[in-house]
Design an enzyme around this catalytic site. Structure first.
Site, PDB file in Angstrom:
ATOM      1  N   LYS A 131      33.968 -70.921 -41.576  1.00  0.00           N
ATOM      2  CA  LYS A 131      33.798 -72.171 -42.349  1.00  0.00           C
ATOM      3  C   LYS A 131      32.319 -72.557 -42.431  1.00  0.00           C
ATOM      4  CE  LYS A 131      32.867 -74.852 -38.832  1.00  0.00           C
ATOM      5  NZ  LYS A 131      31.886 -75.903 -38.618  1.00  0.00           N
ATOM      6  N   ARG A 143      24.488 -79.159 -41.136  1.00  0.00           N
ATOM      7  CA  ARG A 143      23.335 -78.326 -41.442  1.00  0.00           C
ATOM      8  C   ARG A 143      23.640 -77.211 -42.439  1.00  0.00           C
ATOM      9  NH1 ARG A 143      22.048 -78.229 -35.060  1.00  0.00           N
ATOM     10  NH2 ARG A 143      24.282 -78.382 -35.091  1.00  0.00           N
ATOM     11  N   ASN A 144      24.840 -76.629 -42.374  1.00  0.00           N
ATOM     12  CA  ASN A 144      25.171 -75.539 -43.296  1.00  0.00           C
ATOM     13  C   ASN A 144      25.248 -76.047 -44.729  1.00  0.00           C
ATOM     14  OD1 ASN A 144      25.754 -73.149 -41.428  1.00  0.00           O
ATOM     15  ND2 ASN A 144      26.892 -74.833 -40.492  1.00  0.00           N
ATOM     16  N   GLU A 152      24.046 -72.166 -38.375  1.00  0.00           N
ATOM     17  CA  GLU A 152      24.854 -71.082 -37.800  1.00  0.00           C
ATOM     18  C   GLU A 152      25.508 -70.204 -38.856  1.00  0.00           C
ATOM     19  OE1 GLU A 152      26.520 -72.104 -33.483  1.00  0.00           O
ATOM     20  OE2 GLU A 152      27.285 -73.452 -35.010  1.00  0.00           O
TER      21      GLU A 152
HETATM   22  N1  NAD Z   1      28.168 -80.805 -34.105  1.00  0.00           N
HETATM   23  C1  NAD Z   1      29.439 -80.727 -34.375  1.00  0.00           C
HETATM   24  O1  NAD Z   1      29.996 -81.628 -35.035  1.00  0.00           O
HETATM   25  C2  NAD Z   1      30.276 -79.565 -33.903  1.00  0.00           C
HETATM   26  C3  NAD Z   1      31.636 -79.677 -34.012  1.00  0.00           C
HETATM   27  C4  NAD Z   1      32.427 -78.664 -33.540  1.00  0.00           C
HETATM   28  C5  NAD Z   1      31.831 -77.529 -33.000  1.00  0.00           C
HETATM   29  N2  NAD Z   1      30.505 -77.416 -32.944  1.00  0.00           N
HETATM   30  C6  NAD Z   1      29.950 -76.177 -32.389  1.00  0.00           C
HETATM   31  O2  NAD Z   1      29.525 -76.417 -31.052  1.00  0.00           O
HETATM   32  C7  NAD Z   1      28.366 -75.624 -30.786  1.00  0.00           C
HETATM   33  C8  NAD Z   1      27.248 -76.555 -30.368  1.00  0.00           C
HETATM   34  O3  NAD Z   1      26.963 -77.368 -31.494  1.00  0.00           O
HETATM   35  P1  NAD Z   1      26.088 -78.684 -31.428  1.00  0.00           P
HETATM   36  O4  NAD Z   1      26.298 -79.411 -32.674  1.00  0.00           O
HETATM   37  O5  NAD Z   1      26.284 -79.366 -30.123  1.00  0.00           O
HETATM   38  O6  NAD Z   1      24.630 -78.038 -31.483  1.00  0.00           O
HETATM   39  P2  NAD Z   1      23.276 -78.627 -30.894  1.00  0.00           P
HETATM   40  O7  NAD Z   1      22.197 -77.857 -31.571  1.00  0.00           O
HETATM   41  O8  NAD Z   1      23.239 -80.095 -30.920  1.00  0.00           O
HETATM   42  O9  NAD Z   1      23.342 -78.162 -29.347  1.00  0.00           O
HETATM   43  C9  NAD Z   1      23.347 -76.792 -29.067  1.00  0.00           C
HETATM   44  C10 NAD Z   1      23.457 -76.563 -27.562  1.00  0.00           C
HETATM   45  O10 NAD Z   1      23.288 -75.143 -27.353  1.00  0.00           O
HETATM   46  C11 NAD Z   1      22.108 -74.947 -26.572  1.00  0.00           C
HETATM   47  N3  NAD Z   1      21.395 -73.783 -27.118  1.00  0.00           N
HETATM   48  C12 NAD Z   1      20.981 -73.568 -28.388  1.00  0.00           C
HETATM   49  N4  NAD Z   1      20.321 -72.395 -28.501  1.00  0.00           N
HETATM   50  C13 NAD Z   1      20.332 -71.854 -27.263  1.00  0.00           C
HETATM   51  C14 NAD Z   1      19.806 -70.652 -26.721  1.00  0.00           C
HETATM   52  N5  NAD Z   1      19.154 -69.748 -27.473  1.00  0.00           N
HETATM   53  N6  NAD Z   1      19.993 -70.412 -25.412  1.00  0.00           N
HETATM   54  C15 NAD Z   1      20.661 -71.299 -24.627  1.00  0.00           C
HETATM   55  N7  NAD Z   1      21.172 -72.473 -25.082  1.00  0.00           N
HETATM   56  C16 NAD Z   1      21.010 -72.730 -26.378  1.00  0.00           C
HETATM   57  C17 NAD Z   1      21.276 -76.204 -26.718  1.00  0.00           C
HETATM   58  O11 NAD Z   1      20.417 -76.348 -25.601  1.00  0.00           O
HETATM   59  C18 NAD Z   1      22.375 -77.263 -26.756  1.00  0.00           C
HETATM   60  O12 NAD Z   1      22.857 -77.542 -25.466  1.00  0.00           O
HETATM   61  C19 NAD Z   1      28.050 -74.862 -32.070  1.00  0.00           C
HETATM   62  O13 NAD Z   1      28.563 -73.544 -32.000  1.00  0.00           O
HETATM   63  C20 NAD Z   1      28.755 -75.664 -33.158  1.00  0.00           C
HETATM   64  O14 NAD Z   1      29.143 -74.881 -34.266  1.00  0.00           O
HETATM   65  C21 NAD Z   1      29.707 -78.423 -33.351  1.00  0.00           C
END
Ligand code: NAD
Length: 344
Positions: A199, A266-267, A295
Site C-alpha cells: 500500500k 509521506r508516500n 518507504e
Molecule cells: N506513522 C504511521 O501512521 C504508521 C502507521 C502504521 C505503521 N507504520 C509503520 O511503522 C514503522 C515506523 O513508522 P513511523 O511512522 O513510526 O516512522 P518514524 O520515522 O516516525 O520512526 C521510525 C523509527 O524507526 C527508527 N529507525 C529508522 N531508521 C532506522 C535505522 N536505519 N536503524 C535503526 N532504527 C531506525 C527510528 O529511530 C524510529 O524509532 C514503519 O514501517 C511504518 O510504515 C507507521
C-alpha cells in the site's frame, strides 16, 4: 495488564503508548540511537516532534543504551521501526528476549533472505534470532488504517493483528485493544505483510493524481479512483503469490490502509510532488535530506524484483510506478495507461 515495551520512539511507536496505557498496561518506550532528539523533547514536556501530540508521561522512556532495561520483564514487545532499521534493532534486542515473548511489528516492507530472494519481513526477522527464540517468539503483524497522530489522540481506529497462532494474536489484542483502538485478528500474516508493504507503493500513484489536481486546479478523481481499484487488484495478486489470502488485501490491512495512506503521509506527498511535475529523483532526495523516509520507494524496487523472481505478471500499475520512480517521462500518462481498461 502486562509490561509492554515499544521499540522505536518515532511516530507509530509513540502513538501506540496511548492505547497501550489506556488498556491498563505498564508501558515503556525505547528510542533508537536516531531518536535522542525525540526523547529529549518528550522529557522536556513538549509534544512528539513527528506528530505534534503530547505523550502521556506515565510511559517510561528509555534511551538507546538502555535496551536491556527496557526489555527486562517485558511481556509484549512492539517493534515500531522503519523497514531499513528493523533487522538491526531486533539483532540488538535478541540477547534480552526470552522464548514465548510475542513480538508485534508495525514495520512495513520487504527484505532479502540469505539466498538473495525478496521476502516478507517475519521470516527475515526470525532469521536474526537464535534458534530457541526464532521458534519460540511468535511474530504478530500489525496492519490496518492507523495514522499515528490519530491513534495518539485516541481517535477511533481499526487495526488487525495477525499471527500464525491466532490465539497469540487474540491475547495481544486483548491486552492492547480499547474502546477506540479496536482490533480484529487473523492467522494470515503473509496477507497482512504483503498488503502493508504494497500500500505504500500504490499510495505514491494515488499521490500523483493529487499532484495533477493541485497543479491544474481541477480534480483528477476518476484517475485516482481507477488507480485505487487497480492497486486493490494488484495487492490481491501479490498477497496470494506470497502465501496470503486475497480477502486480507481487500480488508483493513490492504485497501483500508491504502485509503488512509493515499489521503496523507509521506508516500502520498512524494507522489503529489511527482504529479506536480518535480523530477522523481530530486523530490526524493529533498525528502530524504529532510529526514522523511518514503518507504514505498524501496518497497517498489523490492516488489518489482519479487515479481521478476517469481515470474508474476499482470501488475501493470507496479510496472508504471517503477518506471516513474526511475525517472520516466510523463508520469501521469504512464499511470493512466496502467489503470484504464485496455479497450476503448
Ligand atoms: N506513522 C504511521 O501512521 C504508521 C502507521 C502504521 C505503521 N507504520 C509503520 O511503522 C514503522 C515506523 O513508522 P513511523 O511512522 O513510526 O516512522 P518514524 O520515522 O516516525 O520512526 C521510525 C523509527 O524507526 C527508527 N529507525 C529508522 N531508521 C532506522 C535505522 N536505519 N536503524 C535503526 N532504527 C531506525 C527510528 O529511530 C524510529 O524509532 C514503519 O514501517 C511504518 O510504515 C507507521
Amino acid at each position: 495488564m502486562a509490561v509492554v515495551t515499544i521499540l522505536g520512539a518515532g511516530a507509530m511507536g509513540a502513538a501506540l503508548t496511548t492505547p497501550a496505557l489506556a488498556a491498563g498496561n505498564a508501558v515503556r518506550l525505547w528510542g533508537t540511537w536516531l531518536d535522542d532528539g525525540i526523547l529529549a523533547a518528550l522529557r522536556a514536556g513538549q509534544p512528539h516532534p513527528r506528530i505534534d501530540v503530547p505523550i502521556d508521561r506515565t510511559a517510561v522512556l528509555f534511551d538507546s543504551g538502555d535496551l536491556a532495561a527496557a526489555l527486562d520483564g517485558a511481556e509484549l514487545v512492539i517493534l515500531a521501526i522503519s523497514s531499513d532499521g528493523v533487522v538491526e534493532v531486533l539483532r540488538r534486542a535478541a540477547p534480552h528476549l526470552r522464548a514465548g515473548l510475542p513480538l508485534l511489528i508495525t514495520t512495513k516492507g520487504f527484505g532479502y533472505d540469505p539466498d538473495g530472494k525478496v521476502g516478507l519481513l517475519p521470516p527475515l526477522l526470525r532469521a536474526v534470532l537464535p534458534g530457541e527464540l526464532a521458534d519460540g517468539c511468535p511474530i504478530v503483524a500489525i496492519g490496518g488504517p492507523c495514522k499515528a497522530n490519530e491513534v495518539a489522540v485516541g481517535r477511533p481506529t481499526a487495526a488487525v493483528f495477525g499471527c500464525a497462532d491466532v490465539g497469540v494474536a487474540e491475547r495481544a489484542a486483548d491486552l492492547l485493544g480499547t474502546a477506540v483502538y479496536r482490533l480484529a485478528t487473523t492467522d494470515d500474516v503473509d496477507g497482512i505483510e504483503a498488503s502493508a508493504a504494497m500500500k505504500n507503493v500504490y499510495a505514491i500513484a494515488l499521490g500523483i493524481a493529487d499532484g495533477l489536481a493541485e497543479t491544474g486546479g481541477e480534480p483528477w478523481h476518476n484517475l485516482k479512483a481507477a488507480t485505487f481499484a487497480q492497486a486493490a487488484t494488484e495487492m490481491q495478486r501479490l498477497a496470494t503469490a506470497l502465501g496470503g489470502r486475497a480477502e486480507t488485501a481487500v480488508g483493513l490491512a490492504g485497501v483500508g490502509d491504502l485509503e488512509v495512506t493515499g489521503l496523507s503521509g509521506r508516500n502520498k506527498v512524494y507522489g503529489a510532488r511527482i504529479g506536480r511535475g518535480e523530477p522523481a529523483t530530486a523530490a526524493l532526495d529533498e525528502m530524504v535530506a529532510a529526514g522523511q523516509t518514503v518507504e514505498g520507494v524501496a518497497a517498489a524496487r523490492f516488489a518489482a524484483e519479487l515479481a521478476d523472481q517469481r515470474a508474476l505478471d499482470s501488475l501493470p500499475l507496479l510496472g508504471a510506478i517503477t518506471e516513474v520512480l526511475a525517472g520516466a517521462e510523463e508520469p501521469a500518462a504512464r499511470i493512466t495507461a496502467a489503470v484504464l481498461p485496455a479497450r476503448r
